[in-house]
Design a protein around this motif. Structure first.
Motif, PDB file in Angstrom:
ATOM      1  N   ASN A 295       0.760  -1.210  -0.079  1.00  0.00           N
ATOM      2  CA  ASN A 295      -0.169   0.006  -0.024  1.00  0.00           C
ATOM      3  C   ASN A 295       0.686   1.376  -0.051  1.00  0.00           C
ATOM      4  OD1 ASN A 295       0.852   0.217   2.660  1.00  0.00           O
ATOM      5  ND2 ASN A 295      -1.138  -0.340   3.320  1.00  0.00           N
ATOM      6  N   ALA A 296       0.061   2.223   0.165  1.00  0.00           N
ATOM      7  CA  ALA A 296       0.871   3.770  -0.006  1.00  0.00           C
ATOM      8  C   ALA A 296       1.909   3.960   0.919  1.00  0.00           C
ATOM      9  CB  ALA A 296       0.001   4.764   0.005  1.00  0.00           C
ATOM     10  N   ASP A 297       1.745   3.449   2.242  1.00  0.00           N
ATOM     11  CA  ASP A 297       2.952   3.644   3.333  1.00  0.00           C
ATOM     12  C   ASP A 297       3.858   2.431   3.285  1.00  0.00           C
ATOM     13  OD1 ASP A 297       1.281   1.227   4.195  1.00  0.00           O
ATOM     14  OD2 ASP A 297       0.750   2.138   6.102  1.00  0.00           O
ATOM     15  N   GLY A 298       3.955   1.736   2.166  1.00  0.00           N
ATOM     16  CA  GLY A 298       5.022   0.673   2.277  1.00  0.00           C
ATOM     17  C   GLY A 298       4.575  -0.584   2.712  1.00  0.00           C
ATOM     18  N   LYS A 299       3.679  -0.743   3.304  1.00  0.00           N
ATOM     19  CA  LYS A 299       3.413  -2.213   4.027  1.00  0.00           C
ATOM     20  C   LYS A 299       2.557  -3.082   3.085  1.00  0.00           C
ATOM     21  CE  LYS A 299       3.444  -0.132   8.563  1.00  0.00           C
ATOM     22  NZ  LYS A 299       2.864   0.021   9.890  1.00  0.00           N
ATOM     23  N   TYR A 300       2.650  -4.441   3.240  1.00  0.00           N
ATOM     24  CA  TYR A 300       1.840  -5.166   2.488  1.00  0.00           C
ATOM     25  C   TYR A 300       0.611  -5.748   3.513  1.00  0.00           C
ATOM     26  CZ  TYR A 300       5.634  -5.730  -1.116  1.00  0.00           C
ATOM     27  OH  TYR A 300       6.466  -5.729  -2.132  1.00  0.00           O
ATOM     28  N   LYS A 301      -0.591  -5.636   2.620  1.00  0.00           N
ATOM     29  CA  LYS A 301      -1.716  -6.000   3.295  1.00  0.00           C
ATOM     30  C   LYS A 301      -2.381  -7.119   2.387  1.00  0.00           C
ATOM     31  CE  LYS A 301      -1.624  -2.749   6.487  1.00  0.00           C
ATOM     32  NZ  LYS A 301      -1.477  -3.095   8.049  1.00  0.00           N
ATOM     33  N   ILE A 302      -3.183  -7.978   2.984  1.00  0.00           N
ATOM     34  CA  ILE A 302      -3.949  -8.930   2.308  1.00  0.00           C
ATOM     35  C   ILE A 302      -5.071  -8.383   1.662  1.00  0.00           C
ATOM     36  CG2 ILE A 302      -5.492 -10.921   2.665  1.00  0.00           C
ATOM     37  CD1 ILE A 302      -3.791 -11.495   5.277  1.00  0.00           C
TER      38      ILE A 302
END
Length: 445
Positions: A295-302
């Motif tokens: 996502n936009a903050d660089g974290k991976y989300k399911i």
């Protein structure tokens, strides 16, 4: 032999048939018959509490075939001597909790699939005395409908093939049904177990009957008296369930050395101007997958949880030309517990306009017309031309609008061959985002 050939008691040494018969009869009389072990069964299995010796003592039978084979020999002797019809007294031990004649047991699935491990006759009933229906060959596929004990008279043949499966299937286009010895059928896996995990397969049995469990290979999976199966080491084995009256059922399990699935291999490609397709490697036994998106903050989300037989996902409503990154993780659910793989390496992809099909060319008077298919989401197209097969393509025309899918090339020379290809683009924030170029087409003027 050493005892029979030495000593002086019981007519020894037994160096003639007469001496061995007479001496042996005296020995049996003194040591067994006169001591309460007065049947061949009691001599081998001392279950007579009134014998001179203690229960289960002073017995010598170790061959489980013995009772059947010696009974057959005795019967033949009676027939040969003409005394088979004489009155006889049978001494038959009756044990506590002896099972009824009918009891069914099923472990795991009611209907099971398997294959034949060696050529075997399919018979009309559960025994070798029944007529042969056909011969099944190695690797023939069968569906096991039930297990049963043979209904043949008790003898050595009975002991060789005590348990049978009723099976059905199709061979050479013809359906068949019948019975085969259970020893000739391997069942396909019904359940996965992780090493060290414990499960209990569903078991149904006729009321009032006890189920006895056996593992074909306890080094792979063990089973206790309650039917709890424990994965020991990687491999495949069959768990069998019996009732005392001869009911039988079986289920094959596979134990995985590695509790978690392997790390998936992921890849991605643009599908069209606002969607991409993500794919990953397949692995048997996987329950499902987790698909992650950065996502936009660089974290991976399911973003999705595909099942274990789904190996791709299309992500939609994306911005043309923007880069998106994805990872995937696999998991197995075993005995209610999830065993997860590491996340895959990240894959990045940009959605771009689709690739046009090979242009259609035609000679119209002094012109060559070029046309192609409409590309979803396109803002326009760029047409390229070359005057040689392996020559450099130069931009011939930029055409604006999704429907601008044709062009008339007037600057052509008769007798010369021209090559064309086209690419779609979409405008995003004032920039042109190009898709893949079409295959090239050629025509001679």
């Amino acid at each position: 032999m050493k005892w029979a050939s030495s000593g002086k008691t019981y007519n020894r040494p037994w160096n003639t048939p007469a001496k061995s018969i007479n001496g042996g009869a005296v020995y049996i009389g003194e040591k067994y018959i006169n001591c309460g072990q007065d049947t061949t069964y009691y001599q081998r299995f001392n279950v007579n509490k009134n014998s001179q010796y203690g229960l289960y003592q002073h017995q010598y039978m170790t061959n489980v075939y013995g009772a059947a084979s010696e009974a057959a020999i005795t019967s033949d002797a009676y027939l040969e001597l003409g005394i088979a019809n004489h009155a006889k007294t049978f001494v038959i031990p009756v044990y506590n909790s002896m099972p009824s004649e009918k009891a069914k047991v099923t472990i795991g699935n009611q209907s099971k699939n398997g294959y034949i491990i060696s050529n075997v006759n399919l018979r009309k009933g559960p025994g070798t005395t029944y007529k042969t229906v056909m011969t099944l060959n190695k690797n023939d596929q069968v569906t096991v409908q039930k297990g049963t004990m043979t209904d043949m008279d008790f003898n050595t043949t009975w002991l060789s093939n005590p348990y049978w499966y009723q099976v059905k299937g199709t061979k050479n286009g013809k359906a068949f049904t019948g019975y085969v010895s259970a020893a000739y059928v391997n069942l396909y896996k019904e359940k996965d177990i992780a090493k060290g995990a414990k499960i209990k397969l569903p078991v149904s049995v006729t009321s009032g009957h006890t189920v006895y469990y056996v593992s074909d290979n306890p080094a792979v999976a063990s089973v206790d008296s309650s039917g709890n199966i424990t994965g020991v080491n990687g491999g495949t084995t069959t768990i069998r369930a019996y009732t005392a009256n001869g009911g039988i059922s079986a289920a094959t399990v596979e134990v995985s050395d590695l509790s978690a699935p392997k790390k998936p291999v992921i890849q991605a490609k643009s599908k069209n101007y606002n969607s991409v397709k993500i794919q990953w490697s397949q692995e048997a036994g996987v329950t499902g997958y987790y698909l992650y998106k950065k996502n936009a903050d660089g974290k991976y989300k399911i973003i999705a949880k595909p099942n274990g037989t789904t190996y791709s996902y299309t992500d939609t409503k994306l911005v043309t030309g923007q880069s998106y990154s994805y990872k995937v993780k696999a998991y197995k659910t075993i005995n209610g517990k999830k065993y997860k793989s590491p996340r895959s390496k990240a894959v990045s992809v940009k959605p771009v306009p689709g690739k046009p099909k090979k242009p259609i060319l035609a000679k119209v008077g002094r012109k060559i017309t070029v046309s192609w298919n409409t590309i979803k989401g396109a803002s326009g197209y760029v047409l390229y031309r070359s005057t040689s097969k392996n020559g450099t393509f130069k931009k011939k025309k930029t055409l604006k609008g999704k429907g601008a899918v044709s062009f008339s090339d007037k600057k052509v020379v008769t007798g010369k061959t021209y090559y064309y290809k086209v690419v779609a683009y979409r405008k995003v924030s004032g920039n042109k985002i190009f898709g893949k170029e079409s295959a090239k087409a050629h025509i001679k003027k």
